[in-house]
Design a protein around this motif. Structure first.
Motif: not given
Length: 330
Positions: A51, A54, A298
């Motif tokens: 990521s 974010t 992620l």
């Protein structure tokens, strides 16, 4: 089972239903046979997903903890420095990854300094000899061309679910927006990565519909991620049950039969799967996983790289080596 090694883009809904709904062990046998016809069954591509920006996303995807409107524990993080991203990519390569994917929690790509920085990241990761992938939300044809010229190998843009169920999960964009971005990516000559998520409250018919959309595209996605819902506290779907392993196996096996040349990626949800359960997914035709040094995918938990390499060793599998090529085929 006699196989004709050719691709079909004219599957019917009834055919997909019949494949998906057949007895599980027969489905597994067919999928494993197709997999061995088209791929080396001992190889699994190890990928890393980072990521790079974010949280704070204006979309309302019901499953996503990065949507700004939901109260989650996920910290908003501005776009990472290019040097930080490249260092993560170097580490990923050292750990055996051959694909490095960068994700930004954006609704769409905007032509600004942040996109310029993404272009620099793409160039830097490409220079490392990795397949570089991005998932940045919607983008125009011109933006796709710019990414391709920078060296982007693949672009991820999942359908998420069926066209019929889509507005039950997301209201801030529509299904056609997804298709349009995929078409822009394809036209730019970038490899397409597109799959979906199960466990969103959808029906079997919705799963069949999503697979039908993917397998009847003029060209199959080179990469098809199959995700189990990673339930994030604070999102509308946090109370949904864990996806049964046999549902994942059915999705993977059906995807393998419908799109035999594609890389089918066992993606989100692995943290809740035992090694035995993951082995069934590999038997069904999955030939890629996402791993990482930070034990996250992620913003949700994911097995770490050492655990994954040990699992592959236990199962007699091995990380796929990088194939240096300039084409966009997997």
């Amino acid at each position: 089972m006699e196989l004709n090694k050719s691709l079909r883009n004219d599957w019917t809904k009834e055919e997909v239903q019949n494949i998906y709904n057949q007895p599980l062990l027969e489905l597994l046998y067919q999928a494993a046979t197709v997999h061995r016809e088209w791929h080396n069954p001992k190889e699994v591509q190890v990928c890393t997903l980072l990521s790079v920006k974010t949280g704070g996303c204006p979309e309302d995807c019901s499953y996503c903890g990065q949507a700004a409107r939901y109260q989650t524990d996920i910290k908003v993080q501005a776009l990472l420095p290019t040097e930080t991203v490249i260092s993560h990519a170097i580490k990923a390569k050292e750990n055996g990854s051959t694909r490095f994917c960068m994700a930004a929690a954006w609704r769409e790509v905007r032509n600004n300094r942040d996109f310029d920085r993404i272009i620099d990241m793409v160039k830097g990761v490409n220079e490392l000899g990795l397949e570089v992938c991005c998932t940045l939300g919607m983008l125009t044809e011109e933006q796709a061309i710019r990414l391709q010229e920078a060296g982007l190998y693949a672009y991820n843009h999942n359908l998420d679910t069926s066209e019929e169920y889509y507005d039950k999960i997301i209201s801030t964009r529509n299904f056609d927006n997804r298709i349009n971005t995929i078409q822009h990516v394809r036209k730019a000559g970038i490899s397409v990565c597109s799959g979906g998520i199960i466990g969103l409250g959808e029906t079997t018919a919705d799963r069949v519909s999503m697979l039908l959309t993917l397998s009847t595209m003029p060209q199959h996605p080179e990469s098809v991620p199959v995700n189990a819902l990673a339930r994030v506290q604070g999102t509308p779907l946090e109370e949904l049950p864990k996806v049964p392993i046999w549902d994942m196996v059915r999705m993977i096996a059906t995807a393998r039969i419908l799109m035999p040349a594609s890389t089918v990626r066992l993606s989100a949800g692995r943290i809740e799967m035992s090694e035995t359960e993951q082995a069934w997914c590999f038997m069904a035709g999955a030939n890629s996983i996402f791993t990482g040094e930070e034990k996250t995918l992620l913003v949700t938990p994911n097995p770490g790289v050492n655990e994954d390499l040990q699992m592959l060793s236990n199962l007699g599998l091995e990380p796929k080596k990088k194939e240096f090529a300039t084409s966009c085929s997997n």
